[in-house]
Motif scaffolding. Structure first.
Motif, PDB file in Angstrom:
ATOM      1  N   ALA A   1      -5.016   4.495  -0.936  1.00 50.21           N
ATOM      2  CA  ALA A   1      -4.472   3.633  -1.993  1.00 50.21           C
ATOM      3  C   ALA A   1      -3.700   4.459  -3.013  1.00 50.21           C
ATOM      4  CB  ALA A   1      -5.610   2.878  -2.682  1.00 50.21           C
ATOM      5  N   ARG A   2      -4.239   5.625  -3.340  1.00 55.19           N
ATOM      6  CA  ARG A   2      -3.609   6.496  -4.332  1.00 55.19           C
ATOM      7  C   ARG A   2      -2.232   6.968  -3.845  1.00 55.19           C
ATOM      8  NH1 ARG A   2      -6.451  12.079  -5.940  1.00 55.19           N
ATOM      9  NH2 ARG A   2      -5.866  12.404  -3.777  1.00 55.19           N
ATOM     10  N   ALA A   3      -2.134   7.160  -2.527  1.00 57.62           N
ATOM     11  CA  ALA A   3      -0.839   7.580  -1.965  1.00 57.62           C
ATOM     12  C   ALA A   3       0.122   6.395  -1.871  1.00 57.62           C
ATOM     13  CB  ALA A   3      -1.044   8.202  -0.590  1.00 57.62           C
ATOM     14  N   LEU A   4      -0.390   5.243  -1.454  1.00 58.99           N
ATOM     15  CA  LEU A   4       0.499   4.093  -1.213  1.00 58.99           C
ATOM     16  C   LEU A   4       1.049   3.486  -2.493  1.00 58.99           C
ATOM     17  CD1 LEU A   4      -1.287   2.203   1.722  1.00 58.99           C
ATOM     18  CD2 LEU A   4       0.843   3.513   1.816  1.00 58.99           C
ATOM     19  N   ILE A   5       0.361   3.697  -3.608  1.00 58.29           N
ATOM     20  CA  ILE A   5       0.812   3.091  -4.858  1.00 58.29           C
ATOM     21  C   ILE A   5       2.154   3.687  -5.301  1.00 58.29           C
ATOM     22  CG2 ILE A   5      -0.215   4.606  -6.626  1.00 58.29           C
ATOM     23  CD1 ILE A   5      -1.230   1.828  -7.883  1.00 58.29           C
ATOM     24  N   ASN A   6       2.481   4.854  -4.766  1.00 62.98           N
ATOM     25  CA  ASN A   6       3.779   5.476  -5.072  1.00 62.98           C
ATOM     26  C   ASN A   6       4.913   4.892  -4.235  1.00 62.98           C
ATOM     27  OD1 ASN A   6       2.541   7.348  -6.868  1.00 62.98           O
ATOM     28  ND2 ASN A   6       1.874   8.547  -5.105  1.00 62.98           N
ATOM     29  N   HIS A   7       4.578   3.895  -3.407  1.00 67.66           N
ATOM     30  CA  HIS A   7       5.567   3.277  -2.515  1.00 67.66           C
ATOM     31  C   HIS A   7       6.366   4.305  -1.718  1.00 67.66           C
ATOM     32  CE1 HIS A   7       4.895  -0.842  -3.570  1.00 67.66           C
ATOM     33  NE2 HIS A   7       4.837  -0.495  -4.844  1.00 67.66           N
ATOM     34  N   PRO A   8       5.678   5.201  -1.017  1.00 60.36           N
ATOM     35  CA  PRO A   8       6.420   6.138  -0.173  1.00 60.36           C
ATOM     36  C   PRO A   8       7.070   5.375   0.972  1.00 60.36           C
ATOM     37  CG  PRO A   8       4.088   6.222   0.376  1.00 60.36           C
ATOM     38  CD  PRO A   8       4.218   5.312  -0.824  1.00 60.36           C
ATOM     39  N   LYS A   9       8.115   5.953   1.528  1.00 59.28           N
ATOM     40  CA  LYS A   9       8.708   5.355   2.724  1.00 59.28           C
ATOM     41  C   LYS A   9       7.893   5.740   3.942  1.00 59.28           C
ATOM     42  CE  LYS A   9      13.259   4.272   1.284  1.00 59.28           C
ATOM     43  NZ  LYS A   9      13.609   5.035   0.074  1.00 59.28           N
ATOM     44  N   VAL A  10       7.249   6.918   3.820  1.00 53.76           N
ATOM     45  CA  VAL A  10       6.455   7.422   4.930  1.00 53.76           C
ATOM     46  C   VAL A  10       5.125   7.938   4.397  1.00 53.76           C
ATOM     47  CG1 VAL A  10       6.376   9.101   6.817  1.00 53.76           C
ATOM     48  CG2 VAL A  10       8.582   8.175   6.076  1.00 53.76           C
ATOM     49  N   LEU A  11       4.037   7.566   5.061  1.00 53.08           N
ATOM     50  CA  LEU A  11       2.742   8.132   4.714  1.00 53.08           C
ATOM     51  C   LEU A  11       2.328   9.096   5.824  1.00 53.08           C
ATOM     52  CD1 LEU A  11       0.472   7.961   2.548  1.00 53.08           C
ATOM     53  CD2 LEU A  11      -0.745   6.480   4.139  1.00 53.08           C
ATOM     54  N   LEU A  12       2.039  10.329   5.422  1.00 56.38           N
ATOM     55  CA  LEU A  12       1.606  11.338   6.378  1.00 56.38           C
ATOM     56  C   LEU A  12       0.099  11.484   6.261  1.00 56.38           C
ATOM     57  CD1 LEU A  12       4.320  14.042   5.553  1.00 56.38           C
ATOM     58  CD2 LEU A  12       4.420  12.244   7.298  1.00 56.38           C
ATOM     59  N   LEU A  13      -0.592  11.495   7.385  1.00 55.86           N
ATOM     60  CA  LEU A  13      -2.048  11.603   7.360  1.00 55.86           C
ATOM     61  C   LEU A  13      -2.466  12.753   8.270  1.00 55.86           C
ATOM     62  CD1 LEU A  13      -1.410   8.142   7.942  1.00 55.86           C
ATOM     63  CD2 LEU A  13      -3.469   8.274   6.535  1.00 55.86           C
ATOM     64  N   ASP A  14      -3.100  13.773   7.676  1.00 59.80           N
ATOM     65  CA  ASP A  14      -3.503  14.935   8.465  1.00 59.80           C
ATOM     66  C   ASP A  14      -5.004  14.906   8.729  1.00 59.80           C
ATOM     67  OD1 ASP A  14      -3.712  17.290   9.805  1.00 59.80           O
ATOM     68  OD2 ASP A  14      -2.792  18.537   8.251  1.00 59.80           O
TER      69      ASP A  14
ATOM     70  N   PHE B   1      -3.288   6.967 -10.951  1.00 55.91           N
ATOM     71  CA  PHE B   1      -2.789   8.283 -11.356  1.00 55.91           C
ATOM     72  C   PHE B   1      -1.280   8.473 -11.157  1.00 55.91           C
ATOM     73  CE2 PHE B   1      -1.824  12.774 -10.715  1.00 55.91           C
ATOM     74  CZ  PHE B   1      -2.329  13.300 -11.889  1.00 55.91           C
ATOM     75  N   GLY B   2      -0.798   8.139  -9.968  1.00 53.74           N
ATOM     76  CA  GLY B   2       0.621   8.364  -9.658  1.00 53.74           C
ATOM     77  C   GLY B   2       1.545   7.587 -10.585  1.00 53.74           C
ATOM     78  N   LEU B   3       1.122   6.355 -10.939  1.00 49.90           N
ATOM     79  CA  LEU B   3       1.946   5.526 -11.827  1.00 49.90           C
ATOM     80  C   LEU B   3       1.935   6.092 -13.247  1.00 49.90           C
ATOM     81  CD1 LEU B   3       0.891   1.923 -10.694  1.00 49.90           C
ATOM     82  CD2 LEU B   3       2.839   3.292  -9.922  1.00 49.90           C
ATOM     83  N   ARG B   4       0.752   6.456 -13.715  1.00 49.39           N
ATOM     84  CA  ARG B   4       0.625   6.993 -15.084  1.00 49.39           C
ATOM     85  C   ARG B   4       1.448   8.277 -15.225  1.00 49.39           C
ATOM     86  NH1 ARG B   4      -2.618   3.415 -17.398  1.00 49.39           N
ATOM     87  NH2 ARG B   4      -4.752   3.046 -16.681  1.00 49.39           N
ATOM     88  N   ARG B   5       1.411   9.099 -14.178  1.00 49.72           N
ATOM     89  CA  ARG B   5       2.139  10.355 -14.243  1.00 49.72           C
ATOM     90  C   ARG B   5       3.635  10.107 -14.400  1.00 49.72           C
ATOM     91  NH1 ARG B   5       1.756  14.361  -9.287  1.00 49.72           N
ATOM     92  NH2 ARG B   5       2.770  12.514  -8.458  1.00 49.72           N
ATOM     93  N   ARG B   6       4.080   9.003 -13.832  1.00 48.87           N
ATOM     94  CA  ARG B   6       5.501   8.679 -13.960  1.00 48.87           C
ATOM     95  C   ARG B   6       5.784   7.905 -15.253  1.00 48.87           C
ATOM     96  NH1 ARG B   6       7.272   5.463  -9.273  1.00 48.87           N
ATOM     97  NH2 ARG B   6       5.149   5.373  -8.464  1.00 48.87           N
ATOM     98  N   GLY B   7       4.760   7.806 -16.112  1.00 58.24           N
ATOM     99  CA  GLY B   7       4.951   7.187 -17.421  1.00 58.24           C
ATOM    100  C   GLY B   7       4.926   5.665 -17.386  1.00 58.24           C
ATOM    101  N   ILE B   8       4.438   5.097 -16.290  1.00 56.24           N
ATOM    102  CA  ILE B   8       4.370   3.639 -16.197  1.00 56.24           C
ATOM    103  C   ILE B   8       3.117   3.164 -16.930  1.00 56.24           C
ATOM    104  CG2 ILE B   8       4.131   1.689 -14.611  1.00 56.24           C
ATOM    105  CD1 ILE B   8       5.731   3.496 -12.582  1.00 56.24           C
ATOM    106  N   LYS B   9       3.311   2.230 -17.882  1.00 57.61           N
ATOM    107  CA  LYS B   9       2.203   1.814 -18.747  1.00 57.61           C
ATOM    108  C   LYS B   9       1.394   0.667 -18.127  1.00 57.61           C
ATOM    109  CE  LYS B   9       2.614   4.614 -22.263  1.00 57.61           C
ATOM    110  NZ  LYS B   9       4.016   4.986 -22.385  1.00 57.61           N
ATOM    111  N   SER B  10       2.105  -0.349 -17.650  1.00 58.31           N
ATOM    112  CA  SER B  10       1.384  -1.525 -17.145  1.00 58.31           C
ATOM    113  C   SER B  10       1.080  -1.338 -15.659  1.00 58.31           C
ATOM    114  CB  SER B  10       2.209  -2.783 -17.377  1.00 58.31           C
ATOM    115  OG  SER B  10       3.507  -2.581 -16.842  1.00 58.31           O
TER     116      SER B  10
END
Ligand SMILES: Nc1ncnc2c1ncn2[C@@H]1O[C@H](COP(=O)(O)OP(=O)(O)O)[C@@H](O)[C@H]1O
Ligand SMILES: [Mg+2]
Length: 388
Positions: free
Chosen positions: A153-166, A108-117
């Protein structure tokens, strides 16, 4: 997993400077300075309502701080909206898209940014969270633990510098939670990015985190590695919140070299100076703490065999519960009416039953000293209440 761009950007440190949050006249987070080192697994630990979520939301940009700044690496992100911060959040409710399969949820995160492959990256992510086989299933066909891995996985695919987990594991049952703790730890080690994990569960924080900030009523009470917090708590709150502690109200009798000699209940105890977090002046009061598993229990008839140089206290067993690996005793003594002692199940002494007169003894190095002007029961029960 790290790309050159990510590692050289040096952006993984989270630095909070004087950050605070008030709602009307209620202060949820008092001015707070905190640095979360890049690449660390960092836990914010504390009872419900102590300000963990508010702190996390200020890092994410979901909550505007009343004062103070948030830096990610060298960048001041205080004024940036959430979507412009290199940060992603995983919540307790996974909020997956129910109509999309696992693959598309992760993509989802990649598609939203218009990434095709997206294929390579999605497959890599599914591999990372060990859900490659489940790619074409819908969220409701997965267990709670698997769904939470999809959320990660859905969060990490955006390559964040920081992952917050609540409280990401809050909805899972105990066994699954244990598995997921190890699993999240493995994922963090593999991707190497900074994780800031909020939990009220002390065992969870200790198992997973490199560094834990113990929060109490909107303040960080103590910061350290799990072992350091456990062995060297500086307040009764931390001592009680992380496991169980016994406290002896004592008076400083004298000092000699590195030893502080304490008077308590008519006897003497030794505290090493390096382990006293409060000043020890002759005649002054101090709280001597010792963890239940550091103490040995000897029947009074055998007291002559206890080696010299150990701290010792006499008492009478009032309760004992056998729990397999150990027996947990409660001992009434002149210095503390309910001393807790855990004895490992190696050679059980059949005489150690309620009513028995005993000597409690331990290595003086295992005594820690705290400021006597605090509530001995601070933090007691808060952890258990939450889990129940
Ligand atoms: N929007 C809000 N308005 C008023 N009070 C709030 C709001 N959000 C949180 N609080 C209060 O701030 C305190 C800290 O909340 P929170 O950060 O959610 O705690 P935690 O995550 O540690 O349980 C709580 O007392 C909570 O009731
Ligand atoms: Mg919360």
């Amino acid at each position: 997993m790290k790309t050159t761009e990510e590692t050289t950007a040096g952006g993984g440190d989270v630095r909070l400077t004087g950050i605070s949050k008030t709602y009307g006249d209620f202060t949820a987070v008092h001015p707070l300075d905190l640095t979360v080192p890049e690449g660390s697994f960092f836990a914010l630990l504390g009872a419900s309502g102590c300000g963990k979520t508010t702190t996390l939301r200020m890092i994410a940009g979901l909550e505007e701080p009343t004062a103070g700044t948030v830096h990610l690496g060298d960048q001041d992100v205080t004024a940036l909206p959430p979507y412009k911060r290199p940060v992603n959040t995983v919540f307790q409710s996974y909020a997956l898209f129910p109509h999309l399969d696992i693959y598309e949820n992760v993509a989802f995160g990649l598609r939203r940014r218009g990434i095709k492959s997206v294929k390579k990256q999605v497959e890599e992510m599914l591999e990372l969270v060990q859900l490659g086989e489940q790619a074409r299933k819908k969220p409701h066909q997965l267990s709670g633990g698997q769904q939470q891995r999809v959320a990660v996985a859905r969060a990490l695919i955006n390559h964040p510098k920081v992952l917050l987990l609540d409280e990401p594991l809050g909805a899972l049952d105990l066994k699954l939670r244990r598995q997921m703790q190890l699993e999240l730890k493995r994922i963090q080690t593999e991707v190497g990015i900074t994780f800031v994990h909020v939990t009220h569960d002390q065992e969870e924080a200790m198992t997973m985190a490199d560094c834990v900030a113990v929060m109490n009523a909107g303040r960080v009470e103590q910061l350290g590695t799990p072992a350091d917090l456990y062995e060297n708590p500086r307040t009764t709150f931390v001592a009680n919140f992380l496991g169980t502690s016994n406290f002896i109200g004592a008076e400083v009798d004298s000092t000699s070299g590195d030893d502080i000699v304490l008077k308590a209940g008519g006897g003497k105890l030794v505290l090493h100076r390096a382990r006293a977090s409060a000043p020890a002046t002759t005649g002054g009061k101090i709280l001597a703490g010792v963890r239940p598993e550091k103490i040995s229990l000897t029947h009074a008839d055998d007291a002559g065999g206890i080696p010299e140089g150990r701290n010792r206290i006499t008492g009478r067993i009032t309760e004992s519960s056998f729990i397999g690996v150990s027996t947990q005793f409660v001992v009434d003594s002149p210095v503390c009416p309910d001393f807790e002692v855990y004895v490992q199940n190696v050679d059980r002494d059949a005489r150690l039953v309620p009513g028995a007169e005993v000597v409690l003894h331990w290595n003086p190095a295992h005594t820690f000293g705290l400021d006597a002007a605090q509530d001995v029961d601070a933090g007691v029960g808060t952890a258990e209440e939450e889990v129940a």
